[in-house]
Enzyme design. Structure first.
Site, PDB file in Angstrom:
ATOM      1  N   GLU A 173       0.852  -1.209   0.000  1.00 58.34           N
ATOM      2  CA  GLU A 173       0.000   0.000   0.000  1.00 58.34           C
ATOM      3  C   GLU A 173       0.878   1.245   0.000  1.00 58.34           C
ATOM      4  O   GLU A 173       1.702   1.442   0.900  1.00 58.34           O
ATOM      5  CB  GLU A 173      -0.935  -0.026   1.217  1.00 58.34           C
ATOM      6  CG  GLU A 173      -2.008   1.052   1.133  1.00 58.34           C
ATOM      7  CD  GLU A 173      -3.023   0.960   2.269  1.00 58.34           C
ATOM      8  OE1 GLU A 173      -3.329  -0.161   2.714  1.00 58.34           O
ATOM      9  OE2 GLU A 173      -3.494   2.018   2.710  1.00 58.34           O
ATOM     10  N   LYS A 187      -7.736  -1.494  11.114  1.00 57.86           N
ATOM     11  CA  LYS A 187      -7.062  -1.891   9.867  1.00 57.86           C
ATOM     12  C   LYS A 187      -5.850  -0.995   9.640  1.00 57.86           C
ATOM     13  O   LYS A 187      -4.781  -1.440   9.226  1.00 57.86           O
ATOM     14  CB  LYS A 187      -8.054  -1.808   8.700  1.00 57.86           C
ATOM     15  CG  LYS A 187      -7.519  -2.327   7.370  1.00 57.86           C
ATOM     16  CD  LYS A 187      -6.757  -1.306   6.568  1.00 57.86           C
ATOM     17  CE  LYS A 187      -6.318  -1.868   5.238  1.00 57.86           C
ATOM     18  NZ  LYS A 187      -5.430  -0.978   4.494  1.00 57.86           N
ATOM     19  N   ASP A 223       4.420 -14.545  11.513  1.00 58.30           N
ATOM     20  CA  ASP A 223       3.154 -15.026  10.952  1.00 58.30           C
ATOM     21  C   ASP A 223       2.085 -13.939  11.111  1.00 58.30           C
ATOM     22  O   ASP A 223       1.483 -13.797  12.176  1.00 58.30           O
ATOM     23  CB  ASP A 223       2.789 -16.318  11.696  1.00 58.30           C
ATOM     24  CG  ASP A 223       1.494 -16.942  11.209  1.00 58.30           C
ATOM     25  OD1 ASP A 223       0.721 -16.265  10.519  1.00 58.30           O
ATOM     26  OD2 ASP A 223       1.258 -18.114  11.545  1.00 58.30           O
ATOM     27  N   HIS A 227      -2.913  10.327   0.527  1.00 57.11           N
ATOM     28  CA  HIS A 227      -3.040   8.995  -0.041  1.00 57.11           C
ATOM     29  C   HIS A 227      -2.870   9.042  -1.557  1.00 57.11           C
ATOM     30  O   HIS A 227      -2.124   8.258  -2.140  1.00 57.11           O
ATOM     31  CB  HIS A 227      -4.416   8.448   0.341  1.00 57.11           C
ATOM     32  CG  HIS A 227      -4.547   6.981   0.135  1.00 57.11           C
ATOM     33  ND1 HIS A 227      -4.067   6.071   1.050  1.00 57.11           N
ATOM     34  CD2 HIS A 227      -5.070   6.264  -0.882  1.00 57.11           C
ATOM     35  CE1 HIS A 227      -4.302   4.857   0.601  1.00 57.11           C
ATOM     36  NE2 HIS A 227      -4.908   4.955  -0.561  1.00 57.11           N
TER      37      HIS A 227
HETATM   38  C1  MEV Z   1      -6.080   2.781   4.901  1.00 56.42           C
HETATM   39  O1  MEV Z   1      -5.280   1.690   4.548  1.00 56.42           O
HETATM   40  C2  MEV Z   1      -6.142   2.909   6.408  1.00 56.42           C
HETATM   41  C3  MEV Z   1      -7.096   3.988   6.926  1.00 56.42           C
HETATM   42  O2  MEV Z   1      -8.405   3.785   6.397  1.00 56.42           O
HETATM   43  C4  MEV Z   1      -7.123   3.850   8.425  1.00 56.42           C
HETATM   44  C5  MEV Z   1      -8.166   4.718   9.125  1.00 56.42           C
HETATM   45  O3  MEV Z   1      -9.182   5.050   8.508  1.00 56.42           O
HETATM   46  O4  MEV Z   1      -7.939   4.982  10.317  1.00 56.42           O
HETATM   47  C6  MEV Z   1      -6.650   5.361   6.502  1.00 56.42           C
END
Ligand code: MEV
Length: 437
Positions: free
Chosen positions: A85, A278, A294, A391
């Site tokens: 990513e 995530k 792992d 991003h």
């Molecule tokens: C993207 O990989 C991760 C985010 O969505 C985490 C978040 O929203 O806190 C930017």
């Protein structure tokens, strides 16, 4: 041609590749070219990778990046991250730099024990099973001596075994529930070997023990648990709220309050909590992968931990007290720095060396910091500029590559998009214009 095959694993590597290409690809040559392009010219290195798993046909690359400027308990680290990513390494680096000037990250390992269970059914009286367990417990430990001797010499081993009555949730269900200290090894093989020995001893001796009916005993399975709430590490940062402003012109107090609201939302709203966590795992998994651990085990354990209060929630917490902003996370991480891939995969060895050859406890702290840093960067963007600005800037190169931009076009458009919003369409239009000139 049939898409089923028997005896596939016994075929040679080239026979396997031929079968895959002939069966699934129209363009035989281009499929073969891609597969072979990713082979390593160093035959020994290729063989090493071939032998990690079964049926290897080629290698799958991920970028290995580094995030410098991490100050953890007063020590400097450059953290290796394996991830696809585009914005993750950049975000980690930005967060590291931000906290470098505000005292850095503080960490401590809270606990390091792991769990394994023999799941069994017994349709007789619990009292009899308990009597048998008390009788056999020392034998269970004696019979695992050969397996645990080395681990014990280093200060680890089996900490305890208990008999647990689970019949309230499932008829006839009991467990031999064991706790382990595996030191610098992740310990999966050690734990599973001990458990299988427990199961064997428990079953064999039951036949000789007249107080229980061995016919009523059925061992179902023996396996470690990837839920490791007692293999826990804390990472945290803190500073005066007034110190939170930076060159991006954020207003300290507004930012701190919004940041706290973002955490509260992730505490009560599972849809948000999953995305919030995530983002944490973006940092965690990248380091876990780079250091040959792992990541599936870590993911499973972390998400179970996030649900420990009965609903899924944010792993991170934040407070503002007496003008001090504090942000922290407790996270379960069962990691190893010996065994497994750690002394086999050259890039894993390199990553561990880059980190100063940490032991498992130190690696737990580094990984937790990578997760916390990632969450800080995400929440900082989300509550200020929005996530897409940074991003999409990082994603620009991927879009340019999709449009097969050459080096000149990339340079020109990276410059152009310094002051303009990046979208797929905007890049397409800008590239078309450039190509018309
Ligand atoms: C993207 O990989 C991760 C985010 O969505 C985490 C978040 O929203 O806190 C930017």
């Amino acid at each position: 041609m049939s898409k089923n095959i028997s005896g596939f694993s016994k075929k040679s590597k080239s026979e396997k590749i031929n079968w895959v290409i002939d069966t699934y690809f129209k363009q035989h040559n281009s499929a073969r070219t891609i597969i072979e392009q990713y082979w390593n010219s160093d035959k020994k290195l290729q063989q090493l990778h071939d032998e990690f798993i079964e049926n290897t046909i080629t290698n799958y690359y991920l970028p290995l990046g580094v995030a410098p400027n991490f100050l953890i308990n007063g020590k400097n680290y450059t953290i290796p991250m394996a991830i696809e990513e585009s914005s993750v390494v950049a975000a980690a680096s930005k967060s590291a730099k931000f906290w470098l000037h505000r005292g850095g990250f503080k960490t401590n390992v809270i606990s390091t024990t792991k769990i394994g269970q023999v799941h069994l059914m017994y349709s007789g009286d619990f009292k009899d099973l308990k009597t048998y367990f008390t009788h056999i417990k020392s034998q269970l430990l004696t019979d695992t001596n050969v397996i645990s001797r080395n681990m014990e010499q280093r200060g680890g081993g089996i900490l305890d075994i208990e008999l647990i009555d689970k019949t309230a949730v499932l008829e006839n269900y009991y467990q031999l529930h064991a706790t382990f200290e595996t030191l610098d090894a992740m310990g999966a093989n050690f734990i599973n070997s001990c458990l299988e020995q427990f199961a064997q001893t428990f079953e064999e001796h039951a036949i000789l023990f007249t107080e229980i009916d061995s016919e009523k005993l059925d061992i179902v399975m023996s396996i470690l648990s990837n839920y490791v709430p007692n293999c826990l590490v804390r990472a945290e940062v803190s500073c005066l709220v007034s110190e939170l402003n930076d060159d991006e012109d954020i207003q300290s107090h507004d930012f701190a309050n919004k940041f706290l609201q973002a955490i509260r939302i992730a505490e009560v709203e599972p849809y948000r909590a999953v995305t919030h966590n995530k983002g944490i795992m973006n940092g965690v998994d990248a380091v876990v992968l780079a250091t040959g651990n792992d990541f599936r085990a870590v993911e499973a354990g972390v998400h179970a931990y996030a649900s420990k209060e009965g609903h899924y929630q944010s792993l991170t917490k934040a407070t503002i007290k007496n003008g001090v902003f504090r942000f922290w996370m407790d996270i379960p991480l069962a990691l190893g720095t010996v065994g497994g891939l750690t002394n086999l995969h050259p890039l894993v060895k390199l990553s561990l060396e880059l980190l100063g050859k940490p032991n498992a406890k130190e690696l737990m702290q580094i990984v937790a910091v990578a997760g916390l840093a990632q969450n800080f960067a995400a929440l900082k963007s989300l509550t200020t500029t929005g996530i897409q600005k940074g991003h999409m800037k990082m994603h620009l190169m991927n879009i340019l590559n999709q449009f097969h931009a050459n080096d000149y076009e990339k340079k020109t458009l990276i410059n152009h998009f310094k002051t303009t919003n990046v979208t797929h369409t905007a890049v397409n239009i800008a590239l078309k214009k450039l190509r018309e000139i």
